[in-house]
Motif scaffolding. Structure first.
Motif, mmCIF file in Angstrom:
data_model
loop_
_atom_site.group_PDB
_atom_site.id
_atom_site.type_symbol
_atom_site.label_atom_id
_atom_site.label_comp_id
_atom_site.label_asym_id
_atom_site.label_seq_id
_atom_site.Cartn_x
_atom_site.Cartn_y
_atom_site.Cartn_z
ATOM 1 N N THR A 113 0.846 -1.186 0.000
ATOM 2 C CA THR A 113 0.000 0.000 0.000
ATOM 3 C C THR A 113 0.885 1.240 0.000
ATOM 4 O OG1 THR A 113 -0.122 0.140 2.416
ATOM 5 C CG2 THR A 113 -1.799 -1.194 1.289
ATOM 6 N N ALA A 114 0.331 2.339 -0.491
ATOM 7 C CA ALA A 114 1.067 3.600 -0.488
ATOM 8 C C ALA A 114 0.077 4.750 -0.473
ATOM 9 C CB ALA A 114 1.979 3.704 -1.711
ATOM 10 N N LYS A 115 0.548 5.902 0.022
ATOM 11 C CA LYS A 115 -0.258 7.120 0.091
ATOM 12 C C LYS A 115 0.539 8.304 -0.409
ATOM 13 C CE LYS A 115 -2.382 5.514 4.419
ATOM 14 N NZ LYS A 115 -2.681 5.867 5.815
ATOM 15 N N ILE A 116 -0.169 9.253 -0.972
ATOM 16 C CA ILE A 116 0.395 10.547 -1.345
ATOM 17 C C ILE A 116 -0.445 11.628 -0.690
ATOM 18 C CG2 ILE A 116 0.749 12.209 -3.222
ATOM 19 C CD1 ILE A 116 1.305 9.847 -5.081
ATOM 20 N N HIS A 117 0.201 12.570 -0.026
ATOM 21 C CA HIS A 117 -0.509 13.725 0.514
ATOM 22 C C HIS A 117 -0.398 14.844 -0.511
ATOM 23 C CE1 HIS A 117 -1.167 16.813 3.967
ATOM 24 N NE2 HIS A 117 -2.265 16.573 3.286
ATOM 25 N N ALA A 118 -1.462 15.070 -1.268
ATOM 26 C CA ALA A 118 -1.474 16.111 -2.291
ATOM 27 C C ALA A 118 -1.927 17.413 -1.652
ATOM 28 C CB ALA A 118 -2.403 15.722 -3.436
ATOM 29 N N GLY A 119 -1.055 18.412 -1.608
ATOM 30 C CA GLY A 119 -1.369 19.693 -1.004
ATOM 31 C C GLY A 119 -1.413 20.809 -2.020
ATOM 32 N N ASN A 120 -1.738 21.997 -1.545
ATOM 33 C CA ASN A 120 -1.798 23.199 -2.394
ATOM 34 C C ASN A 120 -2.743 23.017 -3.573
ATOM 35 O OD1 ASN A 120 0.169 24.635 -0.820
ATOM 36 N ND2 ASN A 120 1.744 23.353 -1.770
ATOM 37 N N LEU A 121 -3.890 22.415 -3.314
ATOM 38 C CA LEU A 121 -4.896 22.222 -4.353
ATOM 39 C C LEU A 121 -5.891 23.380 -4.329
ATOM 40 C CD1 LEU A 121 -5.724 18.431 -3.782
ATOM 41 C CD2 LEU A 121 -4.050 19.415 -5.365
ATOM 42 N N PRO A 122 -6.475 23.723 -5.460
ATOM 43 C CA PRO A 122 -7.520 24.758 -5.463
ATOM 44 C C PRO A 122 -8.775 24.259 -4.771
ATOM 45 C CG PRO A 122 -7.307 23.768 -7.640
ATOM 46 C CD PRO A 122 -6.172 23.228 -6.818
ATOM 47 N N SER A 123 -9.457 25.160 -4.072
ATOM 48 C CA SER A 123 -10.645 24.778 -3.321
ATOM 49 C C SER A 123 -11.846 24.590 -4.236
ATOM 50 C CB SER A 123 -10.961 25.850 -2.274
ATOM 51 O OG SER A 123 -11.283 27.078 -2.904
ATOM 52 N N ASN A 124 -12.830 23.869 -3.712
ATOM 53 C CA ASN A 124 -14.121 23.685 -4.381
ATOM 54 C C ASN A 124 -13.941 23.297 -5.850
ATOM 55 O OD1 ASN A 124 -16.869 23.517 -4.149
ATOM 56 N ND2 ASN A 124 -17.244 25.687 -4.520
ATOM 57 N N THR A 125 -13.032 22.378 -6.079
ATOM 58 C CA THR A 125 -12.683 21.964 -7.435
ATOM 59 C C THR A 125 -12.823 20.453 -7.558
ATOM 60 O OG1 THR A 125 -11.111 23.791 -7.661
ATOM 61 C CG2 THR A 125 -10.824 21.914 -9.157
ATOM 62 N N ARG A 126 -13.467 20.024 -8.626
ATOM 63 C CA ARG A 126 -13.549 18.588 -8.909
ATOM 64 C C ARG A 126 -12.311 18.180 -9.691
ATOM 65 N NH1 ARG A 126 -16.427 14.476 -8.264
ATOM 66 N NH2 ARG A 126 -18.137 15.640 -7.343
ATOM 67 N N PHE A 127 -11.739 17.036 -9.296
ATOM 68 C CA PHE A 127 -10.543 16.517 -9.950
ATOM 69 C C PHE A 127 -10.823 15.152 -10.565
ATOM 70 C CE2 PHE A 127 -8.836 19.428 -6.824
ATOM 71 C CZ PHE A 127 -7.854 20.106 -7.547
ATOM 72 N N ALA A 128 -10.267 14.940 -11.733
ATOM 73 C CA ALA A 128 -10.131 13.600 -12.278
ATOM 74 C C ALA A 128 -8.796 13.063 -11.785
ATOM 75 C CB ALA A 128 -10.175 13.623 -13.792
#
Length: 563
Positions: A113-128
């Motif tokens: 298993t592995a995890k990525i902490h994705a930061g500095n994302l724009p708010s209220n945004t849907r991501f693919a």
């Protein structure tokens, strides 16, 4: 939750062919294939890394998300994030966002298993979202796709000022409205994945509500509940479980605990939901063993390991590996090890900020729990522990969000027995002044009143039925608190029980409850499997509904915020 499922659950070691195929997909990639007439050691085909347990996101805030997956072998996790509109089309120009994030290597040490902490994302945004693993030779493996939406920005109200500014009439824009679901209790009491009825259909029902996130309120697995290939139901029908070797006995080894999580993720409904709906996970007792507390020594002939601290460390490690939970400094691995090689878990009680309308406070009511007694000590015993109590009072009191949801893995006023005398939760069967664990919660409620905190809602599961409780000092033996609501949901894929008796110390009124027709009722028809749904409206309303696994609403309550 007290487990009533032990009778009749025999061990099974023969694995069905369809399950074996799925299990083999999780084995590390084999040596490169060569035809019989090729020179030995000359690799012609490289086996691609696959994603046997799907993908998930978790603890999503206005600017961050935890991305999770599991590889079929050693490899480096890669994620691609693209901003999309509600139809799934990639945004161009204003609002466009694309990022490739390379994460840690998945190895056998974390069960791949592995995890990525994705930061500095724009708010209220849907991501693919696309996730894959790259093997040690640099070859990309299978790609899995999903979506998630970041929370609204907590700093503004429709561009008219900081949170708390009422110049806009207390309204929030439509884009700030959000919804979520919660439940607990997955694959318990011997009821596992039954493909004949479509698997864990409650997860499909939750998914169909298109929530912005999902709170799993605990008992995410039943490590102490073996699954048999067939179970005879009360009405004579035969329930047919998928069964793997790891779920055929109580979990004791680390791999057996991991196998419980791998098993649940074999369900197509769970995998589909987790790919689209961020998870906020609590843990409770069955991630380790029934009704456990630190320091307990088991008296259970099914176990060769009787020290609960040992079992809890293994269960906690597996849980942290498989839950998409943000873990602070321990984010890149599921905990740390001290100089003696002992596992040291990361702190899991935490706040998930979800914009101007909502903060979620996720509790840990297991790690710091005092031994199960009759609960009538004249002094405070712990269910949260002092450090967590101080954190909860401080963070809830400082919250500027309209609604403060406390995600608890145990209920407040429901009596949950552990045997004929002892109590599993904090209620103690005594409707008088707070005693034992009740004193700790009484202190929390008093502090909320003293700090003038408004709009607190408690959400929980655990007891395998659904209910709506209103707590008020007008009905209570203890009166130093403001009225509040507690909503109970579950089970989502386990035996139905209840309803339980209530403890009157904090003045609960059972406004609604619905339970199974008989103890341990199977999930077959979905009528007595439950989840909760919350819709936060443009007017800041909080609509809580309780629904069954077929999607039918059985109760609904609209709360309006106090000023």
């Amino acid at each position: 939750m007290t487990d009533f499922s032990r009778a009749g659950m025999s061990r099974r070691t023969i694995v069905k062919g369809s399950v074996l195929a799925a299990a083999l997909a999780s084995v590390p990639a084999a040596a490169n294939a060569t035809p019989a007439n090729s020179p030995a050691g000359v690799a012609l085909v490289r086996n691609r890394l696959t994603l046997p347990s799907g993908i998930a996101t978790g603890d999503v805030t206005s600017d961050s998300a935890v991305l999770w997956s599991r590889s079929s072998g050693s490899g480096r996790m890669t994620a691609v994030l693209r901003a999309v509109d509600d139809g799934g089309d990639i945004l161009r120009g204003r609002g466009a966002f694309e990022r490739v994030v390379r994460g840690p290597r998945a190895t056998q040490a974390s069960d791949f298993t592995a995890k990525i902490h994705a930061g500095n994302l724009p708010s209220n945004t849907r991501f693919a979202l696309e996730i894959s693993f790259e093997d040690d030779g640099g070859a990309a493996g299978e790609t899995a796709r999903g979506t998630f939406r970041t929370a609204p920005d907590a700093g503004t109200y429709n561009g008219k000022g900081r949170t708390g500014d009422t110049s806009n009439g207390g309204q929030v824009p439509a884009s700030s409205a959000q919804s979520f679901v919660w439940t607990g209790d997955t694959a318990g009491q011997g009821w596992g994945i039954n493909e004949e009825i479509g698997g864990m259909r409650g997860y499909r029902a939750m998914h169909q509500t298109r929530p912005d996130f999902f709170i799993h309120s605990g008992d995410t697995v039943y490590a102490d509940g073996p699954l048999a290939e067939t179970v005879m139901e009360k009405d004579g029908q035969v329930w047919r479980n998928l069964v793997t070797e790891e779920v055929s006995k109580v979990a004791e080894t680390l791999d057996e605990y991991r196998g419980r999580h791998r098993y649940n993720l074999m369900d197509v409904n769970m995998r589909a939901m987790f790919a689209d709906v961020p998870v906020v996970a609590n843990w409770d007792d069955h991630e380790t063993t029934n009704n456990w507390y630190p320091g307990e020594i088991l008296d259970d002939p099914r176990y060769t390991v009787r020290d609960v601290n040992t079992l809890a460390a293994r269960g906690r490690q597996a849980w942290q590996e498989y839950m998409p939970i943000a873990e602070g400094s321990a984010l890149w691995r599921p905990g740390t090890f001290d100089d003696a090689g002992q596992y040291q878990p990361a702190r899991i009680y935490r706040k998930i900020p979800r914009g101007p309308q909502l903060d979620v406070f996720c509790l840990d009511m297991r790690t710091f729990k005092s031994p199960n007694t009759d609960g009538k000590e004249g002094y405070a015993t712990s269910i949260l522990g002092q450090e967590q109590v101080d954190w909860l009072i401080r963070e809830v009191s400082a919250s500027k969000a309209t609604w403060k949801v406390i995600a608890a893995d145990l209920p407040l006023g429901i009596i949950v027995p552990d045997g004929p005398v002892n109590q599993e939760s904090l209620a103690n069967r005594d409707a008088g002044a707070p005693l034992g664990r009740e004193l700790e919660i009484a202190g929390v409620l008093s502090a909320f009143k003293r700090n003038r905190v408004r709009n607190i809602v408690w959400l929980t599961a655990d007891v395998h039925y659904c209910a709506a409780h209103h707590y008020s000092p007008e009905r209570a033996a203890f009166t130093d608190f403001d009225p509040f609501w507690e909503f109970v949901a579950g089970p989502i894929a386990a035996g139905s029980f209840g309803p339980n008796a209530m403890d009157g110390t904090f003045g609960p009124e059972v406004v609604f409850s619905k339970a199974g027709r008989f103890p341990g009722e199977s999930p077959r028809d979905g009528e007595n499997q439950f989840f909760g749904h919350v819709q936060l409206g443009e007017d800041n309303s909080f609509t809580a509904s309780l629904r069954n696994a077929n999607g039918a609403t059985v109760f609904s309550k609209v709360l309006t915020p106090e000023r």
